[in-house]
Design an enzyme around this catalytic site. Structure first.
Site, PDB file in Angstrom:
ATOM      1  N   ASP A  46       4.997   9.492   6.051  1.00 47.95           N
ATOM      2  CA  ASP A  46       5.662   9.242   7.334  1.00 47.95           C
ATOM      3  C   ASP A  46       7.066   9.840   7.332  1.00 47.95           C
ATOM      4  OD1 ASP A  46       3.470   7.839   8.207  1.00 47.95           O
ATOM      5  OD2 ASP A  46       4.276   5.884   7.639  1.00 47.95           O
ATOM      6  N   TYR A  74       4.785   4.618  -5.806  1.00 48.01           N
ATOM      7  CA  TYR A  74       5.840   4.531  -4.800  1.00 48.01           C
ATOM      8  C   TYR A  74       6.958   3.607  -5.266  1.00 48.01           C
ATOM      9  CZ  TYR A  74       2.275   6.264  -1.516  1.00 48.01           C
ATOM     10  OH  TYR A  74       1.313   7.013  -0.876  1.00 48.01           O
ATOM     11  N   ASP A  88       7.607  -1.378   9.725  1.00 52.76           N
ATOM     12  CA  ASP A  88       8.774  -0.833   9.028  1.00 52.76           C
ATOM     13  C   ASP A  88      10.002  -1.006   9.924  1.00 52.76           C
ATOM     14  OD1 ASP A  88       8.922   1.326  10.878  1.00 52.76           O
ATOM     15  OD2 ASP A  88       7.574   2.535   9.662  1.00 52.76           O
TER      16      ASP A  88
END
Length: 307
Positions: A46, A74, A88
């Site tokens: 993203d 991650y 988010d």
């Protein structure tokens, strides 16, 4: 085969994608840098996220289908006390809470998300339902039913920060895992809500952030340096047995013919995949052992370099 033998550069580039651009933006930039239209990527990141994006340049783009199952790593920031429609910090705030759990509670709850679990894909994702992307439906204000999908979280470490709402998550997981959703699910389990505030992909496809180049670094390179920065396509299949074919069988194989194992004195099991190399030792195709009328044979199932 080396990229210099072809007019078009070919190989793998590990890009450190910056925040603020899409994975497709990265493709367009590499097309310009490498002067080729054939550029692909694996494992979309993203715009909010940065880090490892495996880019496939030239004929290497044909290998994209073989990278989808790789595990990834991650480092993310979990922000508690808030929920949003995108899961988010970029999304519309849906709820807020001042009741934050202790660091010990956060660590204990997070442990329940390690292992094989199910995850419902977020509405703001590129998955398609009825031929339309979920994110496009979400932008139209629509919400559709999404079936839970099995994922695996191999490792999940939680470290508190100086900010009471924020925790650093170090995650190793299977492909298809949404870290945004993991943050949201942990927040939901804690009863206070949670979102992903930052995300860095530190590893994917067996490649790490230490190997990655930035767009700024690539822009400063000469054409020769950019080509030298490409990792050979063969590296994607380094765990497979390597077979160097004699000239005659190489030409047959490269022309689409199966090569019987008894002819080249191999005894690989059915279904085994191999790296097929020219007499010079240069990789040219991915092969697979199959059953034929006269016995087992190796056939090229994906050719990367022609004769």
């Amino acid at each position: 085969m080396s990229t210099t033998q072809f007019a078009e550069p070919s190989g793998i580039l590990i890009l450190n994608k910056p925040t603020g651009i899409t994975s497709h933006d990265a493709v367009y930039k590499l097309r310009r840098l490498y002067k080729t239209k054939r550029v692909g990527h694996t494992g979309t990141l993203d715009p909010l996220a940065n880090g490892v994006l495996v880019m496939l340049v030239g004929r290497a783009a044909k290998a994209a289908e073989y990278l989808s199952a790789d595990r990834k790593a991650y480092v993310a920031t979990l922000r508690l006390g808030i929920t949003t429609d995108t899961e988010d910090v970029t999304g519309k705030i849906l709820s807020q809470s001042d009741k934050l759990p202790s660091a010990e509670t956060v660590a204990e709850v997070a442990r329940h998300f390690i292992g094989e679990i199910e995850q419902i894909p977020p509405m703001y994702s590129a998955l398609k339902v009825g031929g339309k992307k979920l994110c496009d439906l979400a932008r139209e204000g629509k919400t559709v039913e999404r079936a839970p999908r099995p994922i695996t979280v191999y490792r999940l470490d939680v470290v508190p920060t100086d900010t009471p709402t924020d925790y650093v998550l170090s995650v190793e997981c299977s492909s298809g895992t949404y870290i945004r959703t993991l943050c949201a699910d942990i927040g939901s389990a804690l009863g206070c809500g949670g979102v992903m505030a930052t995300l860095t992909r530190s590893a994917a496809g067996g490649f790490s952030l230490e190997q990655a180049l930035t767009l700024e670094e690539l822009n400063e390179m000469t054409d020769e340096q950019k080509i030298a920065a490409l990792i050979p396509t063969e590296a994607l299949f380094s765990e497979l047995e390597r077979i160097v074919l004699p000239e005659f069988y190489y030409r047959l194989c490269a022309s689409g013919c199966e090569i019987y194992q008894k002819k080249i004195r191999t005894e690989l099991p059915l279904g085994a995949r191999v790296r097929l190399c020219a007499p010079s030792g240069e990789f040219f195709a991915l092969g697979e052992v199959r059953e034929y009328e006269d016995g087992t044979a190796i056939k090229a199932i994906k050719t990367f370099f022609a004769l």
